[in-house]
Design an enzyme around this catalytic site. Structure first.
Site, PDB file in Angstrom:
ATOM      1  N   ASP A   4      -3.551  47.809  -0.979  1.00  0.00           N
ATOM      2  CA  ASP A   4      -4.151  48.512   0.150  1.00  0.00           C
ATOM      3  C   ASP A   4      -5.080  47.682   1.022  1.00  0.00           C
ATOM      4  O   ASP A   4      -5.666  48.196   1.966  1.00  0.00           O
ATOM      5  CB  ASP A   4      -4.953  49.707  -0.375  1.00  0.00           C
ATOM      6  CG  ASP A   4      -4.080  50.924  -0.462  1.00  0.00           C
ATOM      7  OD1 ASP A   4      -2.918  50.825  -0.040  1.00  0.00           O
ATOM      8  OD2 ASP A   4      -4.562  51.961  -0.946  1.00  0.00           O
TER       9      ASP A   4
ATOM     10  N   HIS B 293      -1.541  17.816   6.243  1.00  0.00           N
ATOM     11  CA  HIS B 293      -2.053  19.185   6.157  1.00  0.00           C
ATOM     12  C   HIS B 293      -2.950  19.368   4.933  1.00  0.00           C
ATOM     13  O   HIS B 293      -2.828  20.334   4.189  1.00  0.00           O
ATOM     14  CB  HIS B 293      -0.900  20.196   6.135  1.00  0.00           C
ATOM     15  CG  HIS B 293      -0.157  20.232   7.429  1.00  0.00           C
ATOM     16  ND1 HIS B 293       1.095  20.779   7.569  1.00  0.00           N
ATOM     17  CD2 HIS B 293      -0.483  19.767   8.665  1.00  0.00           C
ATOM     18  CE1 HIS B 293       1.500  20.646   8.814  1.00  0.00           C
ATOM     19  NE2 HIS B 293       0.565  20.033   9.503  1.00  0.00           N
TER      20      HIS B 293
ATOM     21  N   ASP C  74      -9.994  17.673  11.228  1.00  0.00           N
ATOM     22  CA  ASP C  74      -9.179  18.339  12.244  1.00  0.00           C
ATOM     23  C   ASP C  74      -9.543  19.814  12.160  1.00  0.00           C
ATOM     24  O   ASP C  74      -9.090  20.517  11.262  1.00  0.00           O
ATOM     25  CB  ASP C  74      -7.694  18.098  11.940  1.00  0.00           C
ATOM     26  CG  ASP C  74      -6.775  18.664  13.026  1.00  0.00           C
ATOM     27  OD1 ASP C  74      -7.268  19.430  13.874  1.00  0.00           O
ATOM     28  OD2 ASP C  74      -5.575  18.330  13.005  1.00  0.00           O
TER      29      ASP C  74
ATOM     30  N   ASP D  36      -8.771  22.498  19.383  1.00  0.00           N
ATOM     31  CA  ASP D  36      -8.004  21.746  18.375  1.00  0.00           C
ATOM     32  C   ASP D  36      -8.440  20.279  18.492  1.00  0.00           C
ATOM     33  O   ASP D  36      -7.989  19.559  19.369  1.00  0.00           O
ATOM     34  CB  ASP D  36      -6.502  21.900  18.661  1.00  0.00           C
ATOM     35  CG  ASP D  36      -5.648  21.218  17.601  1.00  0.00           C
ATOM     36  OD1 ASP D  36      -6.196  20.682  16.614  1.00  0.00           O
ATOM     37  OD2 ASP D  36      -4.413  21.212  17.779  1.00  0.00           O
TER      38      ASP D  36
ATOM     39  N   HIS E 262       4.307  12.166  12.998  1.00  0.00           N
ATOM     40  CA  HIS E 262       4.266  13.413  13.772  1.00  0.00           C
ATOM     41  C   HIS E 262       4.300  13.134  15.264  1.00  0.00           C
ATOM     42  O   HIS E 262       4.196  11.989  15.693  1.00  0.00           O
ATOM     43  CB  HIS E 262       3.050  14.260  13.382  1.00  0.00           C
ATOM     44  CG  HIS E 262       1.712  13.595  13.621  1.00  0.00           C
ATOM     45  ND1 HIS E 262       1.119  13.514  14.863  1.00  0.00           N
ATOM     46  CD2 HIS E 262       0.845  12.992  12.766  1.00  0.00           C
ATOM     47  CE1 HIS E 262      -0.054  12.913  14.751  1.00  0.00           C
ATOM     48  NE2 HIS E 262      -0.237  12.568  13.495  1.00  0.00           N
TER      49      HIS E 262
ATOM     50  N   HIS F   1       1.093  18.750  21.632  1.00  0.00           N
ATOM     51  CA  HIS F   1       1.687  20.082  21.730  1.00  0.00           C
ATOM     52  C   HIS F   1       0.902  20.844  22.775  1.00  0.00           C
ATOM     53  O   HIS F   1      -0.245  20.501  23.085  1.00  0.00           O
ATOM     54  CB  HIS F   1       1.676  20.795  20.372  1.00  0.00           C
ATOM     55  CG  HIS F   1       0.319  20.892  19.720  1.00  0.00           C
ATOM     56  ND1 HIS F   1      -0.622  21.830  20.069  1.00  0.00           N
ATOM     57  CD2 HIS F   1      -0.267  20.143  18.748  1.00  0.00           C
ATOM     58  CE1 HIS F   1      -1.701  21.681  19.329  1.00  0.00           C
ATOM     59  NE2 HIS F   1      -1.528  20.640  18.523  1.00  0.00           N
TER      60      HIS F   1
ATOM     61  N   HIS G  78      -0.250  25.974  18.545  1.00  0.00           N
ATOM     62  CA  HIS G  78       0.966  25.301  19.011  1.00  0.00           C
ATOM     63  C   HIS G  78       1.572  26.267  20.012  1.00  0.00           C
ATOM     64  O   HIS G  78       2.355  27.140  19.659  1.00  0.00           O
ATOM     65  CB  HIS G  78       1.911  25.010  17.847  1.00  0.00           C
ATOM     66  CG  HIS G  78       1.362  23.974  16.913  1.00  0.00           C
ATOM     67  ND1 HIS G  78       1.997  23.575  15.774  1.00  0.00           N
ATOM     68  CD2 HIS G  78       0.219  23.240  16.957  1.00  0.00           C
ATOM     69  CE1 HIS G  78       1.279  22.641  15.152  1.00  0.00           C
ATOM     70  NE2 HIS G  78       0.184  22.440  15.854  1.00  0.00           N
TER      71      HIS G  78
ATOM     72  N   GLU H  76      -2.860  13.454  20.250  1.00  0.00           N
ATOM     73  CA  GLU H  76      -3.361  13.246  18.892  1.00  0.00           C
ATOM     74  C   GLU H  76      -2.594  12.188  18.109  1.00  0.00           C
ATOM     75  O   GLU H  76      -2.011  12.488  17.061  1.00  0.00           O
ATOM     76  CB  GLU H  76      -3.366  14.565  18.129  1.00  0.00           C
ATOM     77  CG  GLU H  76      -2.078  15.383  18.208  1.00  0.00           C
ATOM     78  CD  GLU H  76      -2.186  16.702  17.444  1.00  0.00           C
ATOM     79  OE1 GLU H  76      -2.515  16.653  16.246  1.00  0.00           O
ATOM     80  OE2 GLU H  76      -1.960  17.764  18.041  1.00  0.00           O
TER      81      GLU H  76
ATOM     82  N   TYR I 284      -1.360   6.406   9.433  1.00  0.00           N
ATOM     83  CA  TYR I 284      -1.654   6.837   8.065  1.00  0.00           C
ATOM     84  C   TYR I 284      -0.977   5.879   7.094  1.00  0.00           C
ATOM     85  O   TYR I 284       0.259   5.771   7.098  1.00  0.00           O
ATOM     86  CB  TYR I 284      -1.129   8.258   7.839  1.00  0.00           C
ATOM     87  CG  TYR I 284      -1.476   9.197   8.976  1.00  0.00           C
ATOM     88  CD1 TYR I 284      -2.684   9.884   9.005  1.00  0.00           C
ATOM     89  CD2 TYR I 284      -0.600   9.355  10.053  1.00  0.00           C
ATOM     90  CE1 TYR I 284      -3.004  10.730  10.055  1.00  0.00           C
ATOM     91  CE2 TYR I 284      -0.912  10.192  11.123  1.00  0.00           C
ATOM     92  CZ  TYR I 284      -2.117  10.882  11.124  1.00  0.00           C
ATOM     93  OH  TYR I 284      -2.434  11.702  12.177  1.00  0.00           O
TER      94      TYR I 284
ATOM     95  N   ARG J 236      -6.786   9.746  12.730  1.00  0.00           N
ATOM     96  CA  ARG J 236      -6.211  10.496  13.854  1.00  0.00           C
ATOM     97  C   ARG J 236      -7.337  10.803  14.828  1.00  0.00           C
ATOM     98  O   ARG J 236      -8.476  11.046  14.409  1.00  0.00           O
ATOM     99  CB  ARG J 236      -5.544  11.793  13.376  1.00  0.00           C
ATOM    100  CG  ARG J 236      -5.021  12.658  14.528  1.00  0.00           C
ATOM    101  CD  ARG J 236      -4.012  13.737  14.105  1.00  0.00           C
ATOM    102  NE  ARG J 236      -4.569  14.815  13.330  1.00  0.00           N
ATOM    103  CZ  ARG J 236      -4.401  14.968  12.024  1.00  0.00           C
ATOM    104  NH1 ARG J 236      -3.688  14.078  11.337  1.00  0.00           N
ATOM    105  NH2 ARG J 236      -4.954  15.980  11.390  1.00  0.00           N
TER     106      ARG J 236
ATOM    107  N   GLU K 141      -7.850  13.310  18.155  1.00  0.00           N
ATOM    108  CA  GLU K 141      -7.170  14.378  18.898  1.00  0.00           C
ATOM    109  C   GLU K 141      -8.099  14.998  19.926  1.00  0.00           C
ATOM    110  O   GLU K 141      -9.187  15.463  19.600  1.00  0.00           O
ATOM    111  CB  GLU K 141      -6.693  15.478  17.926  1.00  0.00           C
ATOM    112  CG  GLU K 141      -6.119  16.694  18.626  1.00  0.00           C
ATOM    113  CD  GLU K 141      -5.545  17.736  17.674  1.00  0.00           C
ATOM    114  OE1 GLU K 141      -6.051  17.865  16.545  1.00  0.00           O
ATOM    115  OE2 GLU K 141      -4.590  18.422  18.077  1.00  0.00           O
TER     116      GLU K 141
END
Ligand code: GLY
Ligand code: MN
Ligand code: MN
Length: 437
Positions: free
Chosen positions: A34, A238, A255, A266, A345, A349, A356, A380, A384, A408, A410
């Site tokens: 619930d 991620h 990030d 972002d 990557h 975007h 995104h 960005e 790595y 990175r 960004e």
């Protein structure tokens, strides 16, 4: 704001000719029996209506004699509202949200045909609510039977993204104001994180302070799961566990961005823990920074969207060659994607109601989307070198002193009439500046 939403609907309807569009709100997702999830409206639905409740349907019927904008909403019902919050109700859906007509959602199947039957096309996005998809399909099939006899009715069914998403791609002044606010909070949180980036602090402590600030400034919370990645964790794109203690000599890749009024910041920065970049860290950092500088310089109306990524990759690959990570001609290495073990990557975007954001990146199979004023995109680039990274075929191993470095940078960038504006410039990225604490 009422006028803003009206203008958006008018712009969409101007391209709809003799069609009808049906938009479904997000549903109230239920988690673990619930317990209710916080509700988040569907972005298309919100863009066109500003209406922030579940179980609603918006219909746009520009050719209808009386009603061009119709809302179906949950009626006022105090027994339900006492549990789940106040509802706008049918009457106020007209008064507050400018609907020409509004009905209780229970009357959808009965009232909908009058807005569909004379259209020659339906716009509808098949969403995750299977039951609702079936309702629309059933209505359409019944109208097709009508067409077979009478010769009018919607014979085509199309996803509204073809018309709507190009509109969402170009931000209005009102949208930009909200984006600037979301970004200002995100920038402030990054300043806080930068202050905290000292040995001994846990990644989650920094995450907690940033997200506390997001909420304290009136934001909804993080725009996406915050990544606070120290040391080799920065090589996991991620990484959201955020559970490690920072050590002197680490890099700290953060990030994180705030969601405010449905718009999002972002931002990624890579801070030196303890105030100074190590030699190898600094070399990688400078390459990524230069890749970003040159990529951003590509942003102006008329330039292809793809130029931003292509430029970043060019600079990164030249850097990788210089460091001996790659051997060969840049052109060939890029064509064969030999850089992918260290840069896997895309560079950009669109950014907006969704992190995104919607909007095609290409005009057709070959040609990239062309940049135009009012678009907002991220830039960005990163590099790595994961501890266990395997080089591409016929490429050298990376020496140990480079391993575990992830960088990175960004920023969120607005395309302007003459070029660009970096909306996230409030948080520094020059290494000397970031070393100044
Ligand atoms: N944090 C999500 C992204 O940078 O795309
Ligand atoms: Mn991004
Ligand atoms: Mn990001």
């Amino acid at each position: 704001m009422k006028d803003e939403y009206r203008q958006r609907r008018e712009r969409l309807m101007a391209n709809m000719a003799k069609s009808t569009a049906i938009f479904r709100s997000a549903s109230l997702a239920v988690m673990h029996r619930d317990v209710e999830h916080p509700f988040r409206q569907d972005s298309d639905f919100f863009y066109l209506t500003g209406f922030n409740e579940p179980e609603a349907v918006a219909v746009l019927a520009p050719h209808h004699e009386e009603h061009r904008f119709i809302l179906f909403v949950q009626p006022k019902e105090w027994e339900k509202e006492v549990w789940s919050g106040y509802r706008v109700g049918v009457e106020d859906a007209k008064a507050i949200y400018g609907a020409d007509e509004a009905y209780p959602i229970a009357e959808l199947e009965e009232k909908l045909p009058q807005y569909l039957s004379k259209a020659d096309r339906l716009y509808y996005h098949f969403g995750i609510d299977e039951l609702f998809n079936q309702t629309i399909l059933k209505q359409w099939q019944s109208l097709l039977r009508q067409y077979a006899k009478k010769g009018f009715g919607p014979t085509a069914l199309e996803d509204p993204m073809t018309l709507l998403h190009p509109l969402r791609l170009v931000k209005s002044e009102t949208e930009l104001e909200l984006m600037r606010k979301a970004i200002a909070i995100s920038v402030e949180a990054h300043h806080l994180a930068w202050d905290m980036a000292k040995p001994g602090i846990y990644e989650y402590e920094i995450q907690a302070e940033m997200e506390y600030l997001f909420r304290r400034r009136g934001g909804v919370g993080p725009a996406y799961p915050s990544i606070v990645a120290s040391g080799a964790n920065a090589c996991v794109l991620h990484y959201i566990e955020n559970s490690r203690a920072l050590e002197a000599g680490d890099l700290l890749l953060i990030d994180a961005g705030c969601s405010y009024g449905y718009y999002n910041g972002d931002i990624t920065r890579t801070y030196p823990v303890g105030g100074k970049y190590g030699m190898e860290q600094r070399v990688i950092y400078e390459i990524v920074l230069e890749a970003q500088r040159q990529a951003i310089a590509q942003i102006k109306p008329g330039n292809p969207f793809s130029a931003v990524h292509d430029t970043a990759v060019q600079v990164l690959v030249e850097g990788m060659i210089e460091l001996g990570f790659l051997v060969g001609e840049p052109e060939e290495l890029i064509k064969e994607e030999k850089y992918k073990p260290y840069y896997m990557h895309r560079t950009s975007h669109w950014l907006g109601l969704d992190v995104h954001d919607v909007g095609a990146y290409k005009q057709n199979e070959e040609e990239s989307q062309v940049l135009q004023p009012g678009q907002v995109l991220t830039v960005e680039p990163g590099m790595y070198i994961a501890p266990l990274v395997k080089p591409a075929e016929e490429q050298p191993e990376v020496p140990p002193q480079w391993r575990g470095i992830g960088v990175r940078i960004e920023d969120d960038v607005l395309v302007t009439e003459n070029g660009y504006e970096v909306l996230t410039a409030g948080i520094p990225k020059m290494p000397e500046e970031l070393e100044s604490k």
